[in-house]
Design an enzyme around this catalytic site. Structure first.
Site, PDB file in Angstrom:
ATOM      1  N   LYS A  18      25.983  35.848  -1.182  1.00 30.29           N
ATOM      2  CA  LYS A  18      27.326  36.272  -0.798  1.00 30.29           C
ATOM      3  C   LYS A  18      28.332  35.672  -1.766  1.00 30.29           C
ATOM      4  CE  LYS A  18      30.063  34.716   2.156  1.00 30.29           C
ATOM      5  NZ  LYS A  18      31.066  33.891   1.441  1.00 30.29           N
ATOM      6  N   THR A  38      33.489  31.148  -1.061  1.00 29.72           N
ATOM      7  CA  THR A  38      32.213  30.463  -0.901  1.00 29.72           C
ATOM      8  C   THR A  38      31.102  31.303  -1.485  1.00 29.72           C
ATOM      9  OG1 THR A  38      32.173  31.397   1.305  1.00 29.72           O
ATOM     10  CG2 THR A  38      32.716  29.075   1.125  1.00 29.72           C
ATOM     11  N   SER A  69      50.284  38.861   7.018  1.00 28.21           N
ATOM     12  CA  SER A  69      51.495  39.598   7.381  1.00 28.21           C
ATOM     13  C   SER A  69      51.160  41.042   7.717  1.00 28.21           C
ATOM     14  CB  SER A  69      52.515  39.511   6.247  1.00 28.21           C
ATOM     15  OG  SER A  69      51.917  39.809   5.007  1.00 28.21           O
TER      16      SER A  69
END
Lengths: 433, 433
Positions: A207, A218, A433
């Site tokens: 990943k 990560t 937002s």
């Protein structure tokens, strides 16, 4: 075990097709199981178990960060020579969770060990007792949030119930999808090669950069092989190849608390015993492992946040590999270089700047720079036939190769990165937002 | 000598008002003259001359880049103890211009020296011959483009004709405007202080990040004082104060080939002779110089490309200042930290990440982190009264203070940076489209 649609929807964002992925099939000695442990608010696989019914030799490399997650501490404490299970959860990095986070892993490992021991009794002719220190953990996601120990522990029975001893490409895909955070695409890769006269498989999933509040990039990479190799050989091969693959990529120059790459060898193929990685018989495996790691690494970069271009930075003829590496990353991490490429601008001045700021002494009179096959600088001067239009045209490609030839030695290093776009800012600034 | 409107239009973008700038008045011994040498396609002042009719002691610090512009090479070669003139051009960095670029400076310096010698004969009772190695150069702008030697040389007579021996705030403003590239605002600062019982002035102007094809961020800072200080004292004071001012700022982590900060002392005020910078009589000057340098540095950051927030990163109670500096810049240069702040997100996980990746060993149990007066982490744990809403509210401020207390020693370091916004990408990627 149908594919979880929600995981796949993510991966469709980039309109990837099934043919973009290699077909990983059965790999003897490893079983995969995935579930939704409701770690996310939406329904998706977020917990993956790899089970090695006869155990697996293994080796890992971890983040260089001085602040590491609890699962990496756990993994470093494991004294067992053989691993029975790797459990990977997303959504929570288990970093900055203190003793609670570590205790959670212990509880989960004990639960998994106890239930896998029962499964051994059910399934095996000579069942082995599995202990908690044969369980490795991969965690990725939010840091500083309470680790969801109960949610994960409660899903261990289901994970174990879902274990099937024959794998196929959908199961590998499910695993690759199940370890993603906000990756847009799953990352899988494979090679096959010979050790002596025995054919072995090397399969890998990974990943890349993911963002969930309070989010950080990560990287996790897991490699599986049915070859029979010792922990020592695995460790040396992994360290040797990681430098030019996972440690040769950068998205934004930031390092996570959770990065890990592990290799597991199930030993199901009885290849000749390898005692030394200089043994000729391991040569092909070494090369194939490099290909799998590089393939996964490149997929991570291509799927980097907001990426529109894949950039290769090759520093050639350096005095030392270390110096070549420093220059390569000075270029690959430069916001000014990365924004120029996002703007499809052959802005070689910024390459010069990044070489200069690297701190490596170079001989300007010997310096050559090319974009792809287009020569820009030769022997420290603008190439006489340099054509700005031609260079501008080249910058429209999706893959940009920057070649810097120092002409000072015989060493080289290649780094991989992507461009820096408004989309990156959007993902990392505006997502709330 | 009216203000060149085109220079001012730039500076109006941020709606700055005259009152935002201190009033620099006459500083004895320095004369300023600015012209338009047509280095840009539009009409604006782009060439500035500082003339020291009786010479000036001086000291400089230069970019740490291993690739430096031709003017920095020229400046480093100057053996003269006194400087008669500083000539600053914009639009062309004179970097990667090879021997032609260096030769150009030599021609211009010879022209300026010869004509300033004539001016000495006209104006002075005991005229001195001015030699070409009394001329210092500042260049900023495009790299790799042919240096416009003729354009600049042809303007030397006009520059000299415009020299007036009395300066006022408009002339200083013209100089600050004349050295800008794509800065949005001019940068000027001043302090007055005492050396012994004598009042002296310290005036400064600077330019910040500017982008012109093939563009890179460049910083120039010039400090002028009427105090009488030796080259050695100036050099020591400048080096001492640069570390916590110009060398404490970062916009995007990229370093130009052209950065320079110089200090000139005209010696018109007959203050007590200072032989040693530990002399108590220089204490106030030292402090005032620091203020001027810090003021200019902060103005550069505030005017950084696309900046909407001014960020102060203070690392306290570190074992060494070096370690504090490494951590401060790891945070200040982190794209993930900078985008979080652009998004007004109190994403402390990214601060932790940046501390971790700095490579400095810290004791997690002692770590405290605050945003302004809002405690977030105390002794390695989330502060018990931490209120996410309060923190989110704080992030709406224009100035964000990040305080990291390591509680491991007595040293500290403060870095200054700005946020990373879509506007930054626009300026650096899209400006050609």
């Amino acid at each position: 075990m149908p594919l979880n649609v929600n995981n796949f929807i993510n991966s469709l964002n980039l309109k990837s097709k099934n043919r973009d992925f290699q077909d990983l099939e059965h790999l003897d000695g490893v079983s995969i199981s995935t579930v939704c442990a409701n770690l996310y608010s939406k329904f998706r696989d977020d917990l993956v178990m790899f089970y090695f019914r006869d155990g697996a030799n293994y080796a890992s490399v971890y983040t260089q960060s001085k602040i590491v997650s609890e699962n990496i501490k756990w993994n470093l404490n494991i004294k067992s020579k053989k691993i029975s299970s790797l459990i990977v959860n997303t959504r929570n990095a288990n970093a900055f969770t203190g003793s609670d986070g570590y205790k959670g892993l212990k509880e989960i490992a004990e639960e998994a060990a106890s239930q896998l021991t029962e499964k051994q009794i059910e399934d095996e002719d000579s069942p082995k007792k599995i202990s908690s220190n044969q369980v490795l953990f991969g965690c990725t996601g939010t840091i500083g949030e309470k680790y969801p120990t109960e949610k994960i522990k409660n899903k261990i029975p289901e994970l174990i119930k879902r274990i099937r001893y024959t794998q196929n490409k959908f199961i590998w895909m499910k695993a690759a999808l199940g370890i993603m955070t906000t990756d847009l695409q799953p990352k899988i890769a494979m090679e096959e090669c010979q050790i002596g006269n025995k054919s072995v498989k090397i399969y890998g999933i990974a990943k890349g950069s993911g963002m969930i509040f309070p989010n950080m990039a990560t990287t996790l990479g897991y490699i599986f092989t049915d070859a029979d190799l010792s922990n020592d050989v695995l460790s040396k091969l992994l360290k040797k190849n990681i430098d030019t693959t996972f440690n040769a990529i950068t998205c934004d120059g930031d390092t996570s608390t959770n990065d890990m790459v592990s290799i597991f060898s199930t030993g199901k193929v009885k290849n000749p015993i390898i005692k030394n990685i200089n043994d000729k018989k391991i040569f092909n495996f070494d090369k194939a492992l490099h290909l799998v790691l590089l393939n996964l690494s490149k997929r991570i970069v291509k799927d980097g946040e907001g990426a529109t271009k894949f950039i290769t930075v090759n520093i050639a003829k350096s005095k030392s590999e270390k110096e070549a590496r420093v220059i390569a990353f000075s270029i690959a991490n430069s916001n000014l270089v990365k924004t120029a490429i996002a703007g499809e601008d052959p802005n070689w001045g910024r390459i010069i700047m990044a070489i200069g700021k690297s701190g490596v002494k170079i001989d300007l009179k010997k310096l050559s720079i090319s974009f792809g096959s287009i020569k820009i600088i030769e022997k420290g001067q603008i190439f006489k036939n340099y054509n700005e239009n031609e260079a501008s045209n080249y910058m429209k490609d999706q893959s940009i190769d920057i070649l810097v030839n120092l002409n000072m030695g015989s060493k080289s290093f290649t780094a991989y990165t992507m461009d820096l776009t408004k989309k990156y800012i959007e993902i990392n600034a505006d997502y709330r937002s």
